[in-house]
Motif scaffolding. Structure first.
Motif, PDB file in Angstrom:
ATOM      1  N   VAL A 269      86.251  40.668  -2.806  1.00 37.38           N
ATOM      2  CA  VAL A 269      86.846  38.977  -1.495  1.00 37.38           C
ATOM      3  C   VAL A 269      88.090  39.108  -0.902  1.00 37.38           C
ATOM      4  CG1 VAL A 269      87.411  36.736  -0.618  1.00 37.38           C
ATOM      5  CG2 VAL A 269      85.085  37.315  -2.223  1.00 37.38           C
ATOM      6  N   GLU A 270      89.042  40.666  -0.075  1.00 34.77           N
ATOM      7  CA  GLU A 270      89.762  40.360   0.616  1.00 34.77           C
ATOM      8  C   GLU A 270      89.972  39.799   1.386  1.00 34.77           C
ATOM      9  OE1 GLU A 270      90.354  44.594   2.054  1.00 34.77           O
ATOM     10  OE2 GLU A 270      88.436  45.340   1.147  1.00 34.77           O
ATOM     11  N   GLY A 271      91.090  38.992   1.343  1.00 40.17           N
ATOM     12  CA  GLY A 271      91.485  37.246   2.030  1.00 40.17           C
ATOM     13  C   GLY A 271      93.231  37.063   1.153  1.00 40.17           C
ATOM     14  N   ASP A 272      94.395  36.548   1.813  1.00 36.24           N
ATOM     15  CA  ASP A 272      95.615  36.277   1.499  1.00 36.24           C
ATOM     16  C   ASP A 272      95.753  36.903   0.373  1.00 36.24           C
ATOM     17  OD1 ASP A 272      96.099  35.215   4.296  1.00 36.24           O
ATOM     18  OD2 ASP A 272      95.708  32.834   3.146  1.00 36.24           O
ATOM     19  N   VAL A 273      94.576  36.436  -0.864  1.00 38.19           N
ATOM     20  CA  VAL A 273      94.254  36.787  -2.478  1.00 38.19           C
ATOM     21  C   VAL A 273      93.510  37.337  -2.953  1.00 38.19           C
ATOM     22  CG1 VAL A 273      95.225  35.582  -4.344  1.00 38.19           C
ATOM     23  CG2 VAL A 273      95.584  34.445  -2.980  1.00 38.19           C
ATOM     24  N   PRO A 274      93.912  38.885  -2.900  1.00 35.71           N
ATOM     25  CA  PRO A 274      92.364  39.379  -3.403  1.00 35.71           C
ATOM     26  C   PRO A 274      91.883  38.764  -4.519  1.00 35.71           C
ATOM     27  CG  PRO A 274      94.314  41.045  -2.516  1.00 35.71           C
ATOM     28  CD  PRO A 274      94.826  39.125  -2.533  1.00 35.71           C
ATOM     29  N   GLU A 275      90.361  39.111  -4.315  1.00 37.61           N
ATOM     30  CA  GLU A 275      89.430  38.670  -6.064  1.00 37.61           C
ATOM     31  C   GLU A 275      88.262  39.842  -5.733  1.00 37.61           C
ATOM     32  OE1 GLU A 275      86.862  34.368  -4.982  1.00 37.61           O
ATOM     33  OE2 GLU A 275      89.152  34.609  -5.524  1.00 37.61           O
ATOM     34  N   GLY A 276      87.493  39.395  -6.956  1.00 44.64           N
ATOM     35  CA  GLY A 276      86.724  40.067  -7.443  1.00 44.64           C
ATOM     36  C   GLY A 276      85.873  39.317  -8.090  1.00 44.64           C
ATOM     37  N   HIS A 277      84.614  39.317  -8.038  1.00 47.78           N
ATOM     38  CA  HIS A 277      83.418  38.631  -8.748  1.00 47.78           C
ATOM     39  C   HIS A 277      82.297  39.521  -9.692  1.00 47.78           C
ATOM     40  CE1 HIS A 277      83.682  35.458  -6.795  1.00 47.78           C
ATOM     41  NE2 HIS A 277      84.880  35.719  -5.978  1.00 47.78           N
TER      42      HIS A 277
END
Length: 208
Positions: free
Chosen positions: A175-183
């Protein structure tokens, strides 16, 4: 922290194939393997007959260098794979693929596994909301890997995401946003590793 101090392009030439140890550079004309694919050393162009032991050793070294782990770490992971149910060679690749530094690399937060390992060790990454600074940490389905919400961490990760066009494996989502994260969607499989290796030769070598 595992660290390969020798020139990594020589490792690709020794393996006879790209190991993608320099991130995006490996996809450009600057790639040393593309310019000079002969084995390193004065006698690199003279290829002799490969011995049986040399063939087994080459496969083990290839996987070690692909994931950036040292001999002691590799043997410890192999012992864990031996104690697990199922095919030992496939389980070995699954365990290596589940490492946090590899996941950070696969998500595109790091250009190479070496940089991803550095990002983890320097506290740029969190897992399930908590700081994670151990590159060898094993992740499970449902874990959330997030870039730490500080300017230096975000700047580094976003710069890498912009410069990398790497495909994300099916067992992960990003998920790319203000704070990128992955699952971590599911456990990886041996086929997800993408490393061209004959794991049966590694098992034969280390089981002696």
């Amino acid at each position: 922290m595992a660290r390969i101090s020798s020139p990594v392009c020589r490792l690709c030439r020794r393996a006879g194939q790209k190991l993608f140890l320099k991130g995006t550079r490996c996809d450009t004309p600057k790639c040393a393997f593309e310019r000079r694919d002969a084995a390193p050393g004065m006698a690199g162009s003279r290829k002799g007959k490969q011995t049986d032991y040399g063939l087994h050793l080459r496969e083990k070294q290839k996987v070690k260098q692909w994931y950036g782990v040292l001999e002691r770490q590799f043997r410890r992971i192999f012992r864990d794979a031996e104690r697990s149910k199922g095919n030992t060679g496939e389980t070995l690749l699954v365990l290596l693929e589940r490492r946090l530094d590899n996941i950070v690399f696969r998500l595109g937060f790091g250009q190479s596994r070496a940089q991803a390992r550095m990002m983890v060790s320097h506290g740029h990454i969190t897992v399930n909301g908590r700081r994670a600074d151990i590159p060898s940490m094993m992740l499970r389905p449902g874990d959330v890997v997030r870039v730490k919400g500080r300017s230096k961490s975000l700047q580094l990760a976003k710069a890498n995401l912009e410069s990398i066009s790497r495909d994300i494996p099916d067992y992960l989502s990003r998920v790319e946003g203000d704070v990128p994260e992955g699952h971590v969607v599911r456990l990886p499989e041996a086929a997800d590793a993408g490393v061209p290796v004959q794991t049966n030769l590694i098992v034969e070598l280390l089981s002696k």
